[in-house]
Design a protein around this motif. Structure first.
Motif, PDB file in Angstrom:
ATOM      1  N   LYS A 210      26.030  11.873  14.345  1.00 63.37           N
ATOM      2  CA  LYS A 210      25.049  12.804  14.921  1.00 63.37           C
ATOM      3  C   LYS A 210      23.668  12.536  14.330  1.00 63.37           C
ATOM      4  CE  LYS A 210      24.133  17.801  15.290  1.00 63.37           C
ATOM      5  NZ  LYS A 210      24.662  19.145  14.932  1.00 63.37           N
TER       6      LYS A 210
ATOM      7  N   GLU B 255      20.675  17.760  23.756  1.00 64.29           N
ATOM      8  CA  GLU B 255      21.349  16.492  23.479  1.00 64.29           C
ATOM      9  C   GLU B 255      20.869  15.439  24.465  1.00 64.29           C
ATOM     10  OE1 GLU B 255      25.786  14.396  23.272  1.00 64.29           O
ATOM     11  OE2 GLU B 255      25.626  16.572  23.511  1.00 64.29           O
TER      12      GLU B 255
ATOM     13  N   ASP C  26      21.188  11.443  25.913  1.00 68.37           N
ATOM     14  CA  ASP C  26      21.909  10.168  25.919  1.00 68.37           C
ATOM     15  C   ASP C  26      21.302   9.240  26.962  1.00 68.37           C
ATOM     16  OD1 ASP C  26      23.103  10.473  28.481  1.00 68.37           O
ATOM     17  OD2 ASP C  26      24.913  11.347  27.661  1.00 68.37           O
TER      18      ASP C  26
ATOM     19  N   ALA D  72      21.407  13.513  19.243  1.00 63.88           N
ATOM     20  CA  ALA D  72      22.112  12.416  19.911  1.00 63.88           C
ATOM     21  C   ALA D  72      23.409  12.157  19.158  1.00 63.88           C
ATOM     22  CB  ALA D  72      21.260  11.155  19.931  1.00 63.88           C
ATOM     23  N   LYS D  73      24.501  11.988  19.902  1.00 61.35           N
ATOM     24  CA  LYS D  73      25.792  11.623  19.318  1.00 61.35           C
ATOM     25  C   LYS D  73      26.104  10.193  19.740  1.00 61.35           C
ATOM     26  CE  LYS D  73      27.768  16.290  19.239  1.00 61.35           C
ATOM     27  NZ  LYS D  73      28.848  17.166  19.779  1.00 61.35           N
ATOM     28  N   ILE D  74      26.279   9.326  18.763  1.00 60.47           N
ATOM     29  CA  ILE D  74      26.413   7.890  19.025  1.00 60.47           C
ATOM     30  C   ILE D  74      27.657   7.357  18.342  1.00 60.47           C
ATOM     31  CG2 ILE D  74      25.232   5.665  18.902  1.00 60.47           C
ATOM     32  CD1 ILE D  74      22.617   7.240  18.423  1.00 60.47           C
TER      33      ILE D  74
ATOM     34  N   SER E 249      22.149   1.407  19.564  1.00 56.89           N
ATOM     35  CA  SER E 249      21.722   2.770  19.894  1.00 56.89           C
ATOM     36  C   SER E 249      21.295   3.519  18.637  1.00 56.89           C
ATOM     37  CB  SER E 249      22.844   3.536  20.597  1.00 56.89           C
ATOM     38  OG  SER E 249      22.946   3.165  21.944  1.00 56.89           O
TER      39      SER E 249
ATOM     40  N   THR F 229      30.087   5.289  26.965  1.00 57.35           N
ATOM     41  CA  THR F 229      29.603   6.604  27.386  1.00 57.35           C
ATOM     42  C   THR F 229      30.670   7.682  27.314  1.00 57.35           C
ATOM     43  OG1 THR F 229      30.109   6.084  29.704  1.00 57.35           O
ATOM     44  CG2 THR F 229      27.883   5.582  28.917  1.00 57.35           C
TER      45      THR F 229
ATOM     46  N   ASN G  78      28.036   1.529  17.487  1.00 57.46           N
ATOM     47  CA  ASN G  78      26.969   1.198  18.432  1.00 57.46           C
ATOM     48  C   ASN G  78      25.661   1.046  17.656  1.00 57.46           C
ATOM     49  OD1 ASN G  78      25.174   0.929  20.554  1.00 57.46           O
ATOM     50  ND2 ASN G  78      26.089   2.541  21.787  1.00 57.46           N
TER      51      ASN G  78
ATOM     52  N   MET H 290      21.945   5.275  29.030  1.00 53.75           N
ATOM     53  CA  MET H 290      22.819   4.152  29.350  1.00 53.75           C
ATOM     54  C   MET H 290      22.002   3.087  30.075  1.00 53.75           C
ATOM     55  SD  MET H 290      24.673   2.662  32.101  1.00 53.75           S
ATOM     56  CE  MET H 290      25.057   3.920  33.303  1.00 53.75           C
TER      57      MET H 290
ATOM     58  N   GLU I  37      31.930   9.460  16.113  1.00 48.59           N
ATOM     59  CA  GLU I  37      30.513   9.566  16.472  1.00 48.59           C
ATOM     60  C   GLU I  37      29.673   9.974  15.268  1.00 48.59           C
ATOM     61  OE1 GLU I  37      30.972  11.220  21.052  1.00 48.59           O
ATOM     62  OE2 GLU I  37      31.044  12.623  19.373  1.00 48.59           O
TER      63      GLU I  37
END
Length: 239
Positions: A210, A121, A123, A179-181, A188, A40, A185, A125, A208
């Motif tokens: 995008k 944005e 996210d 979303a920035k991942i 995700s 995160t 990952n 968890m 990351e």
């Protein structure tokens, strides 16, 4: 945001409740895990700082947060539960994770465009490994996006009121979700791709990727299974 202070979102796979003072202790325990901190991009906070964060997130005009919990029992959903009582359906042992919306100004290519756009944005968890890989994350994001689209006018009205109590001249519109991942990952990335998000650009400096989604009408039209917005009630002395 204050918008969802008294609202919970119920689906067949998860229950979303506003992030309250009662949830902080469990949330803080999650964030003590270095792997969750890394995933995160979060720094380790003291418990006192975590309580301060909860209060600031509630007051923020550009952040909307829900705590993810296990779904309501079938007997409650079948009879159409009209409210969720704090402390029962969202007890620490039923908490699963959190999902957030951050609103940012969208940089328009047209400097003469009077319309103000914002980007949302998203996210998510999922804290415990036992809760992952069951489709919960996808169900939560789907319900969360649907909630945002259904309540976009109220969300953007609160966003449009700045921290000084003033109001921007032009009413903003939601341009897209983003979303920035982390590039490694894969789960995700697969989750957001399954919902129709498309990669934009290459891996950034922070490692990351995008992803963006612009077809907001599609989200509004697709109602998640068992979706319902219900009252979230709590004792008067709790936040």
């Amino acid at each position: 945001m204050k918008l969802n202070k008294s609202t919970a979102v119920s689906t067949t796979q998860a229950l979303l409740v506003p992030y309250d003072h009662r949830h902080v202790l469990r949330y803080h325990a999650w964030m003590e895990d270095p792997s969750i901190q890394a995933a995160t991009a979060s720094e380790r906070l003291t418990l006192e700082e975590e309580y301060e964060n909860q209060e600031s997130w509630r007051a923020s005009h550009d952040k909307l947060t829900f705590i993810i919990c296990q779904p309501l029992p079938a007997k409650d959903t079948n009879r159409g539960a009209m409210s969720v009582v704090a402390g029962s359906a969202d007890s620490p042992d039923r908490m699963v994770g959190d999902v957030n919306l951050f609103l940012y100004p969208h940089e328009s290519d047209d400097e003469n465009d009077d319309q103000v756009f914002v980007v949302g944005e998203v996210d998510i968890m999922i804290a415990g490994s036992k809760d992952r890989g069951k489709g919960v994350g996808r169900a939560v994001v789907s319900a969360f996006l649907h909630y945002i689209c259904r309540n976009s006018d109220s969300i953007l009205e609160e966003y449009n009121t700045n921290s000084d109590g003033g109001r921007n001249k032009a009413a903003p519109k939601l341009k897209m979700f983003m979303a920035k991942i982390k590039q490694d990952n894969s789960k995700s990335i697969a989750l957001f791709r399954s919902l129709g998000f498309k990669q934009e650009g290459d891996v950034n400096y922070f490692g990351e990727v995008k992803f963006v989604f612009q077809d907001l009408d599609r989200i509004s039209a697709n109602v998640p299974e068992g979706y319902a917005e219900v009252a979230y009630t709590r004792p008067n002395d709790e936040r």
